[in-house]
Every structure is written in C-alpha cells, then in structure tokens.
Design a protein around this motif. Structure first.
Motif, PDB file in Angstrom:
ATOM      1  N   SER A  54       0.861  -1.186   0.000  1.00 62.58           N
ATOM      2  CA  SER A  54       0.000   0.000   0.000  1.00 62.58           C
ATOM      3  C   SER A  54       0.892   1.228   0.000  1.00 62.58           C
ATOM      4  O   SER A  54       2.092   1.127   0.268  1.00 62.58           O
ATOM      5  N   SER A 113      -1.444   5.434   3.300  1.00 62.99           N
ATOM      6  CA  SER A 113      -2.235   4.262   3.696  1.00 62.99           C
ATOM      7  C   SER A 113      -1.676   3.585   4.950  1.00 62.99           C
ATOM      8  O   SER A 113      -2.439   3.163   5.813  1.00 62.99           O
ATOM      9  N   PRO A 136       5.351  -1.589  -2.643  1.00 63.77           N
ATOM     10  CA  PRO A 136       4.328  -1.134  -3.589  1.00 63.77           C
ATOM     11  C   PRO A 136       4.946  -0.549  -4.861  1.00 63.77           C
ATOM     12  O   PRO A 136       4.225  -0.075  -5.742  1.00 63.77           O
ATOM     13  N   THR A 192       2.041   7.010  -5.335  1.00 65.83           N
ATOM     14  CA  THR A 192       3.150   6.691  -4.417  1.00 65.83           C
ATOM     15  C   THR A 192       4.497   7.244  -4.929  1.00 65.83           C
ATOM     16  O   THR A 192       5.213   7.928  -4.185  1.00 65.83           O
ATOM     17  N   THR A 196       6.001  -9.527  -7.730  1.00 66.34           N
ATOM     18  CA  THR A 196       4.998  -8.922  -6.826  1.00 66.34           C
ATOM     19  C   THR A 196       3.845  -8.270  -7.579  1.00 66.34           C
ATOM     20  O   THR A 196       2.953  -7.700  -6.947  1.00 66.34           O
TER      21      THR A 196
HETATM   22  P1  GDP Z   1      -5.369   3.007  -2.103  1.00 67.88           P
HETATM   23  O1  GDP Z   1      -5.654   3.266  -0.638  1.00 67.88           O
HETATM   24  O2  GDP Z   1      -6.574   2.601  -2.886  1.00 67.88           O
HETATM   25  O3  GDP Z   1      -4.520   4.049  -2.749  1.00 67.88           O
HETATM   26  O4  GDP Z   1      -4.503   1.690  -2.128  1.00 67.88           O
HETATM   27  P2  GDP Z   1      -3.191   1.242  -1.390  1.00 67.88           P
HETATM   28  O5  GDP Z   1      -2.496   2.348  -0.674  1.00 67.88           O
HETATM   29  O6  GDP Z   1      -3.507   0.004  -0.611  1.00 67.88           O
HETATM   30  O7  GDP Z   1      -2.342   0.785  -2.631  1.00 67.88           O
HETATM   31  C1  GDP Z   1      -1.698   1.684  -3.501  1.00 67.88           C
HETATM   32  C2  GDP Z   1      -0.341   1.105  -3.830  1.00 67.88           C
HETATM   33  O8  GDP Z   1      -0.521  -0.243  -4.288  1.00 67.88           O
HETATM   34  C3  GDP Z   1       0.384   1.820  -4.948  1.00 67.88           C
HETATM   35  O9  GDP Z   1       1.614   2.274  -4.443  1.00 67.88           O
HETATM   36  C4  GDP Z   1       0.627   0.735  -6.002  1.00 67.88           C
HETATM   37  O10 GDP Z   1       1.909   0.831  -6.585  1.00 67.88           O
HETATM   38  C5  GDP Z   1       0.511  -0.524  -5.200  1.00 67.88           C
HETATM   39  N1  GDP Z   1       0.069  -1.669  -5.983  1.00 67.88           N
HETATM   40  C6  GDP Z   1      -1.082  -1.787  -6.697  1.00 67.88           C
HETATM   41  N2  GDP Z   1      -1.120  -2.987  -7.324  1.00 67.88           N
HETATM   42  C7  GDP Z   1       0.023  -3.644  -6.987  1.00 67.88           C
HETATM   43  C8  GDP Z   1       0.558  -4.906  -7.325  1.00 67.88           C
HETATM   44  O11 GDP Z   1      -0.033  -5.700  -8.077  1.00 67.88           O
HETATM   45  N3  GDP Z   1       1.772  -5.250  -6.785  1.00 67.88           N
HETATM   46  C9  GDP Z   1       2.467  -4.397  -5.963  1.00 67.88           C
HETATM   47  N4  GDP Z   1       3.636  -4.803  -5.489  1.00 67.88           N
HETATM   48  N5  GDP Z   1       1.979  -3.178  -5.631  1.00 67.88           N
HETATM   49  C10 GDP Z   1       0.780  -2.810  -6.136  1.00 67.88           C
END
Ligand code: GDP
Length: 316
Positions: free
Chosen positions: A201, A206, A232, A243, A292
């Motif tokens: 995340s 997050s 992430p 991010t 990942t």
């Molecule tokens: P939000 O609250 O909806 O923004 O979601 P999160 O903070 O949980 O997730 C956002 C992060 O998830 C971003 O930095 C993305 O790069 C990362 N992310 C999304 N899909 C993937 C994936 O398949 N693999 C990895 N390693 N990171 C992911």
C-alpha cells in the motif's frame, strides 16, 4: 509458520493492499486472517460517513469488487449520481447506488452511537467474509495533505484534484488523541500470530496513518511475530496511484529501497520485486525478491504464499 502460529495480520490501505489481503485470505484457513485498515481517507460527503479503504476491503474479500473500474462494487448502477448531477449537486466523488447503501447504513449506525469496528464486523459477516476486518481506530483520523498551494482535505487532493498538487507534507489530524480499536491491540498481542504483513500500500497515506495511532507502532515492535513489508513500487514505479510521485515530491529517492528504509525500524524482512533485484542496493534488513505484480487471482495467491514462506524463515 508453525502449527500453533495460526494467525496472520495484514496492514492495508485500499486497492493495492486489498489485492494481497485477498491472496492471503484465499490461501489461509478462512478465519486466520485479520486485516487492519487505514481510516485516514475517511470523510463525510452528502452527510454520509464514507470509509474508502474499509469498503474496498469489504468488497474485495467478498468478491463484490468492480474489476472493470478497479474500485467500488461489481454490477454497480449510477441512478443516484445521475440524479445528483441533474440537480446541480456535487458529482466529483462517484457513489454508486449499491455503494451508497453501505454509507447510509454505516452513517445510521454511527449516529446511533455504535463504534465503526462493530459496524464493519457486522457488514463483513453479512457479506460472508470469515476474515476479521478492523478499522485502525474508532476515533476520526483525517489525512490532511499539505501542498505547494496550501492544505487540502485528503479526498479533495486524491479524487477531486487527481493527486495533481505537489505534496510537501502529510498530517493525520486526530491521530494524537485517537485510540486504536481494542481488537487491533488484542490481535497484535495474540501469541498465535505468526506473521504481520505490511501490504503493498502507499506508505505515506495508507500505512503511516495506521502507524500514527498511538500504541500501534509499539504493539508492532513488541509483537513476537516477524513483520514483513511488501514493496508497492515495482521497477522504480508505482503500479497505480501517487506513491512514486509523492516520494519525489517529499524529497525521497523514488524506488523500492526508500520504502524499505521508511519501514526500517519496524520490519524484519522486505519483499521486493525481482525487477528491482539489481538496483536495490544494501538495506538494513534481509530482502527477498519475487514477482509482486498481482494481475490475476493466481498472482495474488502466489505472492501470499511467497510472503508466508519467506516469513517462516525469519526470526525476530
Ligand atoms: P489506495 O488506498 O486505494 O490508494 O490503495 P493502497 O495504498 O492500498 O495501494 C496503492 C499502492 O498499491 C500503490 O503504491 C501501487 O503501486 C501498489 N500496488 C497496486 N497494485 C500492486 C501490485 O499488483 N503489486 C504491488 N507490489 N503493488 C501494487
């Protein structure tokens, strides 16, 4: 994980975190997962209390998530939104008809004095989710985004302005006086917990709000289980969302290594993408490289297995 260490705790934001949470949920015995969710993105809109990350987890873990949009509910209809727009009302934050029911019912119960954790626990049970889903706190914590043009409410920055403003700092209003949900401290103190996973995340909007709630960081440090974070960032870029852009704006080197360093006082193991194997450099914790990127359900399950297997070889 040995056979007595049967529980897994995941810290998660919304979309990225929920992908791995789903993988863990699918490969583990169904009641062994507890997800602690960020509520710093929560806000009030049309008089309703909205918890985007908790709802993403509810929809994802129950198979109600909208895979075409990547957010919200599957098979959603938009009558409410169209009617609001026709009235000249605010339509920058899209609320589907089914999603609206979640917010109406949550708001009704919050106003009746129930804590968010018990409402979410009921919602997840009614959705048939066997995992526990916990808000980090029952007290309001609100992420405020400091930008080059002044302070913004989180959803104004994230949704209305599509993360375009340059971020100079983040603040979690209310965090200093918030208490962790009681269930959060109970699970982090449970000797049966075998692994704590920080999902892939956004670390700054997050995971940091969760860590800002007094008591959670200490509970993670005191927890006998290894704490493992999944990057992430893949190949120096975010899969989705701000991010990487935010890291550059906050003056950090953009990459998986800087995320590991951000968590260095907490984690016992870092899981980075194999794409970053050559560029990661020396880190203050052990690192495992694997694929990942979670595109399919199988990817989510495989990464979950890799995380569990890697953590089994780490001691605190
Ligand atoms: P939000 O609250 O909806 O923004 O979601 P999160 O903070 O949980 O997730 C956002 C992060 O998830 C971003 O930095 C993305 O790069 C990362 N992310 C999304 N899909 C993937 C994936 O398949 N693999 C990895 N390693 N990171 C992911």
């Amino acid at each position: 994980m040995s056979s007595e260490l049967t529980k897994v705790v995941a810290l998660s934001g919304g979309i990225g975190g929920a992908k791995l949470a789903l993988g863990l949920y699918r490969i583990l015995p169904s009641d062994s997962l507890t997800v602690i969710a960020n509520t710093g993105d929560d806000f009030e809109h049309f008089g309703l209390s909205i918890s985007p990350d908790l709802d993403t987890l509810l929809y994802t873990l129950s198979g109600k998530d909208n895979q075409e949009l990547g957010w919200g509910r599957r098979g959603e209809t938009w009558t409410f939104m169209a009617a609001i727009a026709a009235l000249g009302g605010e339509s920058w934050f899209r609320l589907g008809d089914g999603d609206l029911a979640t917010h109406v019912e949550r708001t009704r119960r919050l106003r009746a004095g129930e804590p968010l954790s018990s409402i979410i626990d009921d919602f997840r049970r009614n959705f048939g989710i066997a995992a526990s889903l916990l808000p980090m706190s029952n007290d309001p914590v609100r992420t405020k985004v400091q930008t080059a043009d002044g302070p913004l409410e989180f959803q104004d920055y994230f949704v209305r302005q599509r993360c375009a403003p340059v971020v100079t700092a983040l603040r979690f209003a209310g965090a200093e006086t918030a208490l962790p949900s009681p269930e959060v401290l109970t699970i982090l103190g449970d000797p049966r917990v075998g692994i704590v996973v920080i999902c892939p995340s956004n670390p700054f909007i997050s995971i940091d709000p969760i860590l800002a709630v007094p008591g959670i960081r200490t509970a993670l440090r005191d927890c006998p289980a290894p704490v493992v974070a999944v990057s992430p960032i893949i190949g120096g870029k975010a899969v989705k969302g701000p991010t990487a852009k935010m890291m550059a704006e906050l003056g950090l080197p953009v990459g998986a290594a800087a995320v590991a360093r951000h968590y260095s006082d907490l984690i016992d193991l870092y899981i980075a993408d194999e794409e970053d194997a050559c560029s990661l450099g020396e880190l203050p914790m052990p690192v495992i490289f694997t694929r990942t990127l979670m595109q399919s359900i199988e990817d989510r399950e495989q990464l979950a297995r890799d995380v569990i297997n890697a953590a089994a070889r780490v001691r605190r």
